[in-house]
Design a protein around this motif. Sequence first.
Motif, PDB file in Angstrom:
ATOM      1  N   ARG A  50       5.001   7.923  -0.639  1.00  0.00           N
ATOM      2  CA  ARG A  50       3.547   8.083  -0.280  1.00  0.00           C
ATOM      3  C   ARG A  50       3.265   8.223   1.381  1.00  0.00           C
ATOM      4  NH1 ARG A  50       0.735   3.592  -1.680  1.00  0.00           N
ATOM      5  NH2 ARG A  50       2.661   2.329  -2.400  1.00  0.00           N
ATOM      6  N   GLY A  51       1.902   8.459   1.418  1.00  0.00           N
ATOM      7  CA  GLY A  51       1.474   8.156   2.806  1.00  0.00           C
ATOM      8  C   GLY A  51       2.651   8.804   3.945  1.00  0.00           C
ATOM      9  N   ILE A  52       2.717   8.161   5.001  1.00  0.00           N
ATOM     10  CA  ILE A  52       3.432   8.783   6.149  1.00  0.00           C
ATOM     11  C   ILE A  52       4.802   8.872   5.934  1.00  0.00           C
ATOM     12  CG2 ILE A  52       4.333   7.965   8.321  1.00  0.00           C
ATOM     13  CD1 ILE A  52       1.946   6.031   8.773  1.00  0.00           C
ATOM     14  N   GLY A  53       5.351   8.286   4.918  1.00  0.00           N
ATOM     15  CA  GLY A  53       6.956   8.544   4.542  1.00  0.00           C
ATOM     16  C   GLY A  53       7.173  10.069   3.923  1.00  0.00           C
ATOM     17  N   ARG A  54       6.039  10.049   3.004  1.00  0.00           N
ATOM     18  CA  ARG A  54       6.147  11.403   2.258  1.00  0.00           C
ATOM     19  C   ARG A  54       5.736  12.605   3.360  1.00  0.00           C
ATOM     20  NH1 ARG A  54       4.217  14.402  -2.802  1.00  0.00           N
ATOM     21  NH2 ARG A  54       3.056  16.071  -1.926  1.00  0.00           N
ATOM     22  N   SER A  88       6.008  -8.821  12.513  1.00  0.00           N
ATOM     23  CA  SER A  88       7.041  -7.701  11.845  1.00  0.00           C
ATOM     24  C   SER A  88       7.299  -6.299  12.652  1.00  0.00           C
ATOM     25  CB  SER A  88       6.959  -7.447  10.415  1.00  0.00           C
ATOM     26  OG  SER A  88       5.848  -6.641  10.272  1.00  0.00           O
ATOM     27  N   LYS A  89       6.161  -6.118  13.303  1.00  0.00           N
ATOM     28  CA  LYS A  89       6.000  -4.754  13.883  1.00  0.00           C
ATOM     29  C   LYS A  89       6.523  -4.829  15.221  1.00  0.00           C
ATOM     30  CE  LYS A  89       5.068  -1.957  10.470  1.00  0.00           C
ATOM     31  NZ  LYS A  89       6.014  -1.137   9.964  1.00  0.00           N
ATOM     32  N   ALA A  90       6.240  -5.986  15.864  1.00  0.00           N
ATOM     33  CA  ALA A  90       6.728  -6.396  17.263  1.00  0.00           C
ATOM     34  C   ALA A  90       8.249  -6.685  17.178  1.00  0.00           C
ATOM     35  CB  ALA A  90       6.065  -7.572  17.974  1.00  0.00           C
ATOM     36  N   ALA A 141       4.707   4.191  17.278  1.00  0.00           N
ATOM     37  CA  ALA A 141       3.871   3.066  16.743  1.00  0.00           C
ATOM     38  C   ALA A 141       2.606   3.752  16.172  1.00  0.00           C
ATOM     39  CB  ALA A 141       3.692   2.225  17.929  1.00  0.00           C
ATOM     40  N   PRO A 142       2.269   4.083  15.054  1.00  0.00           N
ATOM     41  CA  PRO A 142       1.085   4.683  14.578  1.00  0.00           C
ATOM     42  C   PRO A 142      -0.095   3.851  14.935  1.00  0.00           C
ATOM     43  CG  PRO A 142       2.955   4.894  12.847  1.00  0.00           C
ATOM     44  CD  PRO A 142       3.150   3.961  13.882  1.00  0.00           C
ATOM     45  N   GLY A 143      -1.302   4.590  15.029  1.00  0.00           N
ATOM     46  CA  GLY A 143      -2.473   3.734  15.113  1.00  0.00           C
ATOM     47  C   GLY A 143      -3.224   3.606  13.874  1.00  0.00           C
ATOM     48  N   PHE A 144      -4.428   4.188  13.483  1.00  0.00           N
ATOM     49  CA  PHE A 144      -4.910   4.168  12.442  1.00  0.00           C
ATOM     50  C   PHE A 144      -4.865   5.434  11.520  1.00  0.00           C
ATOM     51  CE2 PHE A 144      -9.511   3.483  10.029  1.00  0.00           C
ATOM     52  CZ  PHE A 144      -8.882   2.649   9.148  1.00  0.00           C
ATOM     53  N   ILE A 145      -4.078   5.221  10.467  1.00  0.00           N
ATOM     54  CA  ILE A 145      -3.762   6.545   9.870  1.00  0.00           C
ATOM     55  C   ILE A 145      -4.320   6.453   8.209  1.00  0.00           C
ATOM     56  CG2 ILE A 145      -1.792   8.098   9.079  1.00  0.00           C
ATOM     57  CD1 ILE A 145      -1.995   7.523  12.186  1.00  0.00           C
ATOM     58  N   GLY A 146      -4.878   7.690   7.971  1.00  0.00           N
ATOM     59  CA  GLY A 146      -5.286   7.763   6.608  1.00  0.00           C
ATOM     60  C   GLY A 146      -4.404   7.728   5.403  1.00  0.00           C
TER      61      GLY A 146
HETATM   62  P1  NDP Z   1       1.848   3.448   2.107  1.00  0.00           P
HETATM   63  O1  NDP Z   1       1.215   2.070   1.575  1.00  0.00           O
HETATM   64  O2  NDP Z   1       0.993   4.652   1.971  1.00  0.00           O
HETATM   65  O3  NDP Z   1       3.078   3.618   1.511  1.00  0.00           O
HETATM   66  C1  NDP Z   1       4.229   2.635   1.749  1.00  0.00           C
HETATM   67  C2  NDP Z   1       5.574   3.012   1.071  1.00  0.00           C
HETATM   68  O4  NDP Z   1       6.651   1.947   1.553  1.00  0.00           O
HETATM   69  C3  NDP Z   1       5.475   3.501  -0.138  1.00  0.00           C
HETATM   70  O5  NDP Z   1       6.472   4.666  -0.374  1.00  0.00           O
HETATM   71  C4  NDP Z   1       6.242   2.372  -1.001  1.00  0.00           C
HETATM   72  O6  NDP Z   1       6.993   2.455  -2.252  1.00  0.00           O
HETATM   73  C5  NDP Z   1       7.422   2.061   0.116  1.00  0.00           C
HETATM   74  N1  NDP Z   1       7.648   0.388   0.022  1.00  0.00           N
HETATM   75  C6  NDP Z   1       6.916  -0.679   0.238  1.00  0.00           C
HETATM   76  N2  NDP Z   1       7.681  -1.820   0.000  1.00  0.00           N
HETATM   77  C7  NDP Z   1       8.770  -1.454  -0.218  1.00  0.00           C
HETATM   78  C8  NDP Z   1      10.209  -1.973  -0.567  1.00  0.00           C
HETATM   79  N3  NDP Z   1      10.291  -3.321  -0.525  1.00  0.00           N
HETATM   80  N4  NDP Z   1      11.348  -1.211  -0.595  1.00  0.00           N
HETATM   81  C9  NDP Z   1      11.320   0.159  -0.551  1.00  0.00           C
HETATM   82  N5  NDP Z   1      10.136   0.637  -0.337  1.00  0.00           N
HETATM   83  C10 NDP Z   1       8.918   0.091  -0.196  1.00  0.00           C
HETATM   84  O7  NDP Z   1       1.911   3.026   3.596  1.00  0.00           O
HETATM   85  P2  NDP Z   1       1.836   3.988   4.648  1.00  0.00           P
HETATM   86  O8  NDP Z   1       1.959   5.407   4.792  1.00  0.00           O
HETATM   87  O9  NDP Z   1       0.263   3.676   5.408  1.00  0.00           O
HETATM   88  O10 NDP Z   1       2.685   3.245   6.161  1.00  0.00           O
HETATM   89  C11 NDP Z   1       3.945   3.817   6.282  1.00  0.00           C
HETATM   90  C12 NDP Z   1       4.584   2.966   7.429  1.00  0.00           C
HETATM   91  O11 NDP Z   1       3.712   3.120   8.645  1.00  0.00           O
HETATM   92  C13 NDP Z   1       4.618   1.507   7.176  1.00  0.00           C
HETATM   93  O12 NDP Z   1       5.715   0.913   7.781  1.00  0.00           O
HETATM   94  C14 NDP Z   1       3.211   1.082   7.824  1.00  0.00           C
HETATM   95  O13 NDP Z   1       3.295  -0.644   8.121  1.00  0.00           O
HETATM   96  C15 NDP Z   1       3.170   1.790   9.053  1.00  0.00           C
HETATM   97  N6  NDP Z   1       1.894   2.196   9.726  1.00  0.00           N
HETATM   98  C16 NDP Z   1       0.894   2.690   8.967  1.00  0.00           C
HETATM   99  C17 NDP Z   1      -0.406   2.630   9.690  1.00  0.00           C
HETATM  100  C18 NDP Z   1      -1.366   3.283   8.821  1.00  0.00           C
HETATM  101  O14 NDP Z   1      -2.718   3.225   9.624  1.00  0.00           O
HETATM  102  N7  NDP Z   1      -1.276   3.755   7.611  1.00  0.00           N
HETATM  103  C19 NDP Z   1      -0.521   2.591  10.833  1.00  0.00           C
HETATM  104  C20 NDP Z   1       0.807   2.026  11.640  1.00  0.00           C
HETATM  105  C21 NDP Z   1       1.951   1.750  10.958  1.00  0.00           C
HETATM  106  P3  NDP Z   1       5.904   2.833  -3.518  1.00  0.00           P
HETATM  107  O15 NDP Z   1       5.305   4.099  -3.558  1.00  0.00           O
HETATM  108  O16 NDP Z   1       7.107   2.862  -4.494  1.00  0.00           O
HETATM  109  O17 NDP Z   1       5.350   1.423  -3.878  1.00  0.00           O
END
Ligand code: NDP
Length: 247
Positions: free
Chosen positions: A15-19, A158-160, A184-189
């Motif tokens: 999901r999200g950024i990882g996707r 954790s992030k620092a 270091a992302p800011g505020f991402i949807g």
């Molecule tokens: P989401 O909540 O949208 O997605 C989180 C992802 O991490 C999901 O794929 C989830 O898997 C997976 N995940 C969570 N816990 C574990 C675990 N223990 N083992 C394996 N996978 C895990 O997060 P975002 O896309 O918003 O954020 C992604 C990264 O960016 C994070 O590190 C976040 O801290 C960082 N970030 C995000 C910001 C934002 O504004 N969104 C801003 C700054 C940093 P599943 O789908 O199976 O639950």
Amino acid sequence: MNFAGKTAVVTGGSRGIGRAVCLELARGGANVALCYAGNEAAALDTVSACESSGGHAAAVRCDISDSGQVRDLMDTVLREFGRIDILVNNAGITRDGLLMTMKEQDFDAVINTNLKGTFLCMKAVARVMMKQRYGRIVNISSVVGLRGNAGQVNYAASKAGVIGMTKSLAKELASRGVTVNAVAPGFIGTDMTAAMPEAARSAVLSAIPMGRLGGPEDVAKAVAFLSSGEAAYITGQVLAVDGGMSM
Ligand code: NDP
């Protein structure tokens, strides 16, 4: 960007950024192995989106805070694809609350996933990348790791910590053709920010010089650059992708 012949592991790719990172790397021709915590449907959806854009992809369920599961993940990727060129440590969680009321288990959960999980994944690929004399590690930190944020002492720590680990491992691996950087992302949807109350959201928006939330693709583009061959002489850096928020 060209990732043909490269294999990438992206944690939290469902999901999200990882996707968005998975899709960006797959578009460049990478084999993408993503891991997820429990949302299999979302993970499989990312896999098919990667394959539609021409790459090979696979999803593995793995809790990155568990060393055995992380070792199994990397062994599976090596069996399937033969090498690991890129590791994007993206999986992360929040358990927000003011310090006075924050439960110890909420502190531990965030540190175990965001910080220890990143450590375990880097440890599991470092030897592979050193042997290859090639590797790109990109760790997802946060503007909160740079500036702190009320209600997030666990997350900020954790992030620092991720930034400290990034710079330290960059120094350890620099002579081996392996770079280690952080974004270091800011505020991402994404789902992570969707639950934010409206008042908090307006307060954050007013602190962003560009006046808008970022999209997952904004972060993915920066991650892809740092994961590419073109970024060969960049290591130990933290690239903020935040619309100017941390200036
Ligand atoms: P989401 O909540 O949208 O997605 C989180 C992802 O991490 C999901 O794929 C989830 O898997 C997976 N995940 C969570 N816990 C574990 C675990 N223990 N083992 C394996 N996978 C895990 O997060 P975002 O896309 O918003 O954020 C992604 C990264 O960016 C994070 O590190 C976040 O801290 C960082 N970030 C995000 C910001 C934002 O504004 N969104 C801003 C700054 C940093 P599943 O789908 O199976 O639950």
